[in-house]
Design a protein around this motif. Sequence first.
Motif, PDB file in Angstrom:
ATOM      1  N   THR A 282      30.830  21.639 -13.690  1.00 46.57           N
ATOM      2  CA  THR A 282      30.996  22.795 -14.589  1.00 46.57           C
ATOM      3  C   THR A 282      29.883  23.813 -14.336  1.00 46.57           C
ATOM      4  O   THR A 282      30.096  25.017 -14.477  1.00 46.57           O
ATOM      5  CB  THR A 282      31.005  22.365 -16.078  1.00 46.57           C
ATOM      6  OG1 THR A 282      29.859  21.557 -16.334  1.00 46.57           O
ATOM      7  CG2 THR A 282      32.271  21.635 -16.446  1.00 46.57           C
ATOM      8  N   GLU A 286      30.104  27.863 -13.916  1.00 44.84           N
ATOM      9  CA  GLU A 286      29.418  28.741 -14.865  1.00 44.84           C
ATOM     10  C   GLU A 286      28.442  29.681 -14.149  1.00 44.84           C
ATOM     11  O   GLU A 286      28.309  30.854 -14.515  1.00 44.84           O
ATOM     12  CB  GLU A 286      28.697  27.893 -15.929  1.00 44.84           C
ATOM     13  CG  GLU A 286      27.850  28.675 -16.922  1.00 44.84           C
ATOM     14  CD  GLU A 286      28.659  29.560 -17.895  1.00 44.84           C
ATOM     15  OE1 GLU A 286      29.855  29.803 -17.653  1.00 44.84           O
ATOM     16  OE2 GLU A 286      28.058  30.013 -18.885  1.00 44.84           O
ATOM     17  N   ARG A 344      33.418  24.588 -20.733  1.00 45.78           N
ATOM     18  CA  ARG A 344      34.669  23.988 -20.241  1.00 45.78           C
ATOM     19  C   ARG A 344      35.781  25.024 -20.131  1.00 45.78           C
ATOM     20  O   ARG A 344      36.532  25.037 -19.164  1.00 45.78           O
ATOM     21  CB  ARG A 344      35.119  22.860 -21.176  1.00 45.78           C
ATOM     22  CG  ARG A 344      34.189  21.681 -21.159  1.00 45.78           C
ATOM     23  CD  ARG A 344      34.928  20.372 -20.845  1.00 45.78           C
ATOM     24  NE  ARG A 344      34.010  19.424 -20.223  1.00 45.78           N
ATOM     25  CZ  ARG A 344      34.086  19.022 -18.973  1.00 45.78           C
ATOM     26  NH1 ARG A 344      35.036  19.448 -18.187  1.00 45.78           N
ATOM     27  NH2 ARG A 344      33.216  18.154 -18.487  1.00 45.78           N
TER      28      ARG A 344
END
Length: 417
Positions: A282, A286, A344
């Motif tokens: 993740t 990001e 998420r």
Amino acid sequence: MPELFSWQFATDPYPAYAWLREHAPVRWTTLPSGVGAWLVTRYADARQALADGRLSKNPVHHAGESLAKGRTGIPGERNADLMTHLLNIDPPDHTRLRRLVSKAFTPRTVAVFEPRVRELTDGFIDAFAGRGEADLIHEFAFPLPIHAICDLLGVPREDQGDFRDWAGMMVRHAVPGQGGGGTRGGVARAVKKMRAYLVELIHRKRGDLGDDLISGLIRASDHGEHLTENEAAAMAFILLFAGFETTVNLIGNGVHTLLAHPAQRAALQDSLAAGDGTLLETAVEELLRYDGPVEMATWRYATEPLEIGGRPVAAGDPVLVVLAAADRDPARFDTPDTIDLARRDNPHLGYGHGIHYCLGAPLARLEARTAFAALLTRLPDLRLAAEPDDLRWRGGLIMRGLRTLPVAFTPEARPAS
Ligand code: HEM
């Protein structure tokens, strides 16, 4: 209206993009080159524009002179033989070429390549780990992707030095201030040499196919159709060009963001130390959303009168979708200016959207994951060795990246031999 394309804007474009999103989300702007274009900054408009078949990628649709003046930003585009690459064409040609290249450049091709990416990554870190300081752009982020793509394409080791010189020349030209070289004439010569080399290499490989990507491009066929040698050369060229500077800046911008956010970075280090790769996955997404390498998608041209976000766009008008602005749109992302490595719900546009969605995303993810994990694990107290205000950004139109990234760390003890 904040000033666009200034030195401050290159350092931190996000306040200006926030203003545009709010007050002029689809705005006609004269670029530093003198060419006018619509800047699209809201997420919903950006996503729609990226998938709009009425926006062509083919510069012949530009009402102005971008094609004649070679202003699309990719060196070598004036070299007609290299023009027929994915980012310059529309369906049905795009559909055919993309289908063929997708047969050669699969997620499996990339997965098999993983050990080599690790080996390259460790090798570059080995070279400076004992020193306690380094410039992460020049010593790490810059060499890693070009070595990786040479190996992946199947450029023989003995030719890689030349190949890397030509590629470096092209990127340095696209990025003023990145080292020496790179005059327009020099770039044209580098592109010409690279094209001649690629055509010759493809010809050579035809008689001796291996398991590299160029062999895959030669082998790929679709209903009996193959890539011509020129198409295969243009494809190898765009894979190199689209995958080089983007990856340099994904690593550079990403490390810069991590160093500026110690709590987030510590959480990532803890999860890596625990052998858990979930946060790393993740985190890469990001970091792309928060400060990705592709500030604007490549040029698009309206083939007919249309509307974007309620603004009329005339046939022939160029459109630039500002991915960096869309990916900080509060209408789509909670607290968009905050970095949250565990985010998420993150459908960012950093790899584009629609039929031109980044073909190299699996490779980019692999390189980024490997690079961040190796740096944070091997150099746990990595820190910036410059005042944040002294860092210089490159100020190009399409790409966003640092010129240098000086870092310091406790030197790694050499293993006893
Ligand atoms: C490192 C991070 C990368 C980012 C952020 C990135 C981003 C993008 C974006 C935004 C597009 C769409 C451009 C548009 O629609 O105007 C694109 C297309 C493309 N990318 Fe990437 N890219 C990356 C790495 C790579 C790599 C490593 C490769 C290949 C080795 C690659 C190959 C391509 C190709 C061939 C296209 C054109 C696809 C098409 O037109 O169908 N990219 N990329």
